[in-house]
Scaffold this active site. Sequence first.
Site, short mmCIF file in Angstrom:
data_model
loop_
_atom_site.label_atom_id
_atom_site.label_comp_id
_atom_site.label_asym_id
_atom_site.label_seq_id
_atom_site.Cartn_x
_atom_site.Cartn_y
_atom_site.Cartn_z
N CYS A 278 0.82 -1.22 0.00
CA CYS A 278 0.00 0.00 0.00
C CYS A 278 0.85 1.27 0.00
O CYS A 278 0.61 2.20 -0.79
CB CYS A 278 -0.96 -0.01 1.18
SG CYS A 278 -0.20 0.11 2.82
N HIS A 326 -2.60 1.30 6.99
CA HIS A 326 -2.94 1.23 5.56
C HIS A 326 -3.08 2.65 5.01
O HIS A 326 -3.39 3.59 5.74
CB HIS A 326 -4.25 0.47 5.37
CG HIS A 326 -4.55 0.16 3.92
ND1 HIS A 326 -3.83 -0.76 3.19
CD2 HIS A 326 -5.48 0.67 3.07
CE1 HIS A 326 -4.31 -0.83 1.97
NE2 HIS A 326 -5.30 0.04 1.86
N HIS A 338 -5.69 2.04 -4.29
CA HIS A 338 -4.82 1.48 -3.27
C HIS A 338 -4.45 0.03 -3.61
O HIS A 338 -5.06 -0.60 -4.48
CB HIS A 338 -5.49 1.56 -1.88
CG HIS A 338 -6.64 0.61 -1.69
ND1 HIS A 338 -6.90 -0.02 -0.50
CD2 HIS A 338 -7.62 0.18 -2.54
CE1 HIS A 338 -7.96 -0.79 -0.62
NE2 HIS A 338 -8.43 -0.68 -1.83
#
Length: 364
Positions: A278, A326, A338
């Site tokens: 990510c 994240h 993402h």
Amino acid sequence: MRTGTRGLAALGVSVVCAITVLAVPGTAFADPGPSPARTAVPSPSATAAAPATDGELEAVRARLDRLYREAAVATDEYNAAEEKAEKQSAELVALAKKIVDGQRELDELRERAGAAARAQYRGGGLPDEARLMLSEDPGEFLDGTGRVLQGQRATKGLLARLARTQQDLKTYAADASAQWQKLEANREAKATAQRRTEKRIAAAKKLESALEKEEKERLARLERQAAQEAQTAWLDSGILDKVAGRATEQGAKAVAYATAQIGKPYVWGAEGPESFDCSGLTSGAWAAAGRTVPRTSQEQWRRLPHVGTGEMRPGDLIIYFEDASHVGMYVGDGRIVHAPRPGRTVTLAGAGTMPILGVVRPDA
């Protein structure tokens, strides 16, 4: 003395060689032992005649979410340790070069000092001042006195440089030793994080593999339903009524780079060009736009300027979960791009499908 200082040069060479070994990507290590016991999740495939209920699949989904989040945290730790190790390796190489160059300078200074001593010996050991005092020519005496003073200053300067160079070499050696210890510590931290990441991902894959095909499809539907409900609740809050910012030129470039990666696989620790995690995606996208941002989602949250959610614009980074484990890039219209987790690919998703910690702006 010469043997000791030449040992510093040997240290410099050995440091450069050793860095090559430490710079090799981390190797997987065997798990040192069983993990703490966890509450067992019913296995849908245990009885063929009794498929998993929705409640059991929800428990599976919650367990998978937890495992993948734990893997994401460990991945951040791995990435942070790797970034530090790379920086320390570069600093160690620079110190090793200083040690080698300092030893070379020390050898040259010693050679000059030796030449001066030999010249005095050839003069019969009589100091220049004494020989000039015996001169019958005043002009020669005065001229020679100037040369003596110059020689004295040069000799003092030579001795001072010798002492300073020797001290520098000692300092470089001490710094190199300290950097080496830090590098070793980060190498171990990186290996530990790698073991943790691989363990969590393996557990998640094992859990998923226990499901029958129909159960996997139902699980996927439950995941999509939960994401849609979260996104709908986020949009119903009226958040997009406030969001009207336009991307800057750099932000538009970052968005273009990130969206061009859609479909590429998530691989933990990866930062492109074939796969991403990510924060590897977001840091790579902003690097392509000409701006360096921290490598991990936690550091992006800690070090980049924060903006209100209602003020976000395309290119901003949305940080998720309380532990900042994240990150996704806002692309507009309530969506992010993402890299979700292992087994998935870079994709577009609703910005409100996960708990938002906050928004940061790389080009503030």
